[in-house]
Design an enzyme around this catalytic site. Structure first.
Site, PDB file in Angstrom:
ATOM      1  N   GLY A   1      38.381  40.637  39.319  1.00 34.40           N
ATOM      2  CA  GLY A   1      39.570  41.702  39.088  1.00 34.40           C
ATOM      3  C   GLY A   1      40.162  41.204  37.638  1.00 34.40           C
TER       4      GLY A   1
ATOM      5  N   GLN B   1      46.730  41.019  31.365  1.00 32.64           N
ATOM      6  CA  GLN B   1      46.194  39.796  31.365  1.00 32.64           C
ATOM      7  C   GLN B   1      45.294  39.674  29.815  1.00 32.64           C
ATOM      8  OE1 GLN B   1      44.093  39.766  35.329  1.00 32.64           O
ATOM      9  NE2 GLN B   1      44.327  37.480  34.886  1.00 32.64           N
TER      10      GLN B   1
ATOM     11  N   CYS C   1      42.771  32.950  39.849  1.00 31.07           N
ATOM     12  CA  CYS C   1      43.118  34.081  38.655  1.00 31.07           C
ATOM     13  C   CYS C   1      42.466  33.566  37.361  1.00 31.07           C
ATOM     14  CB  CYS C   1      44.593  34.368  38.697  1.00 31.07           C
ATOM     15  SG  CYS C   1      45.387  35.491  37.503  1.00 31.07           S
ATOM     16  N   LEU C   2      41.939  34.608  36.657  1.00 26.53           N
ATOM     17  CA  LEU C   2      41.328  34.286  35.328  1.00 26.53           C
ATOM     18  C   LEU C   2      42.563  33.848  34.307  1.00 26.53           C
ATOM     19  CD1 LEU C   2      39.047  37.000  34.734  1.00 26.53           C
ATOM     20  CD2 LEU C   2      38.516  34.671  35.465  1.00 26.53           C
TER      21      LEU C   2
ATOM     22  N   HIS D   1      46.025  41.809  44.576  1.00 31.15           N
ATOM     23  CA  HIS D   1      46.223  40.880  43.478  1.00 31.15           C
ATOM     24  C   HIS D   1      46.481  41.408  41.957  1.00 31.15           C
ATOM     25  CE1 HIS D   1      45.321  36.652  41.268  1.00 31.15           C
ATOM     26  NE2 HIS D   1      44.865  37.488  40.215  1.00 31.15           N
ATOM     27  N   GLU D   2      45.643  42.392  41.753  1.00 31.82           N
ATOM     28  CA  GLU D   2      45.712  43.057  40.483  1.00 31.82           C
ATOM     29  C   GLU D   2      47.012  44.108  40.233  1.00 31.82           C
ATOM     30  OE1 GLU D   2      44.033  41.920  38.182  1.00 31.82           O
ATOM     31  OE2 GLU D   2      42.480  40.840  39.747  1.00 31.82           O
TER      32      GLU D   2
ATOM     33  N   HIS E   1      49.752  42.011  39.319  1.00 28.99           N
ATOM     34  CA  HIS E   1      49.800  41.716  37.918  1.00 28.99           C
ATOM     35  C   HIS E   1      50.542  42.897  37.343  1.00 28.99           C
ATOM     36  CE1 HIS E   1      47.693  38.212  36.945  1.00 28.99           C
ATOM     37  NE2 HIS E   1      46.562  38.351  37.720  1.00 28.99           N
TER      38      HIS E   1
END
Ligand code: NI
Length: 166
Positions: free
Chosen positions: A46, A51, A91-92, A133-134, A137
């Site tokens: 994701g 991000q 997480c990236l 999660h997204e 963000h």
């Protein structure tokens, strides 16, 4: 534009609240395409627009191994939650870290597609986790804000008791 740079923890962008996406144009299509490419290259499941430095309510999710399950979520909103699941999350924007996070087991998400059409999806398990999660963000929230605990390096590589419950 292709692959975009993923901002990392410490960048103020990750803490801001994203604005609704109002235009459904070529620029949005380009952003979605770039975000998917960036996510796949980074081997993530994701990615949210903040991000990549864009404060708009746009995210992509694909939890499949063969990249066949892309979800393009514009202005997503979780409108129903059911049950709970506790498991690992990364997480990236926080490379080499993982935590144990409790999320709803099942969700219903309302969103728009790239053309602005209203959509609704009911999903569960890992995909529900990724969507939660997204969406976080987009409100400047990271999994480390809501995690039960952070994993050690050994736990990231190996097995944790929480894996059995999923
Ligand atoms: Ni993330």
């Amino acid at each position: 534009m292709g692959i975009r740079k993923i901002v990392k923890l410490g960048d103020e962008t990750l803490r801001r609240i994203s604005r609704p996406q109002e235009k459904f144009d070529r620029r949005l299509e380009g952003l979605l395409k770039d975000m998917a490419e960036t996510m796949y290259k980074a081997e993530g499941v994701g990615l949210a627009a903040p991000q990549v430095g864009i404060l708009r309510r746009v995210a992509v999710v694909d939890v499949t191994e063969d990249h066949s399950g892309i979800l393009e979520l514009v202005n997503p909103e979780i409108i129903d939650r059911e049950g709970s699941q506790t498991g690992r999350e990364g997480c990236l924007s926080l490379p080499a870290r993982q935590g144990v996070v409790t999320r709803p087991m099942k969700i219903r998400v309302r969103y728009q597609d790239r053309k602005g059409h209203p959509m609704e999806l009911e999903t569960e398990g890992f995909e529900a986790r990724a969507i939660c999660h997204e969406v976080d963000h987009l409100d400047g929230r990271l999994y480390i804000d809501v995690m039960d605990r952070e994993l050690t390096k050994e736990e990231i590589e190996g097995h944790i008791p929480e894996d059995d419950a999923e």
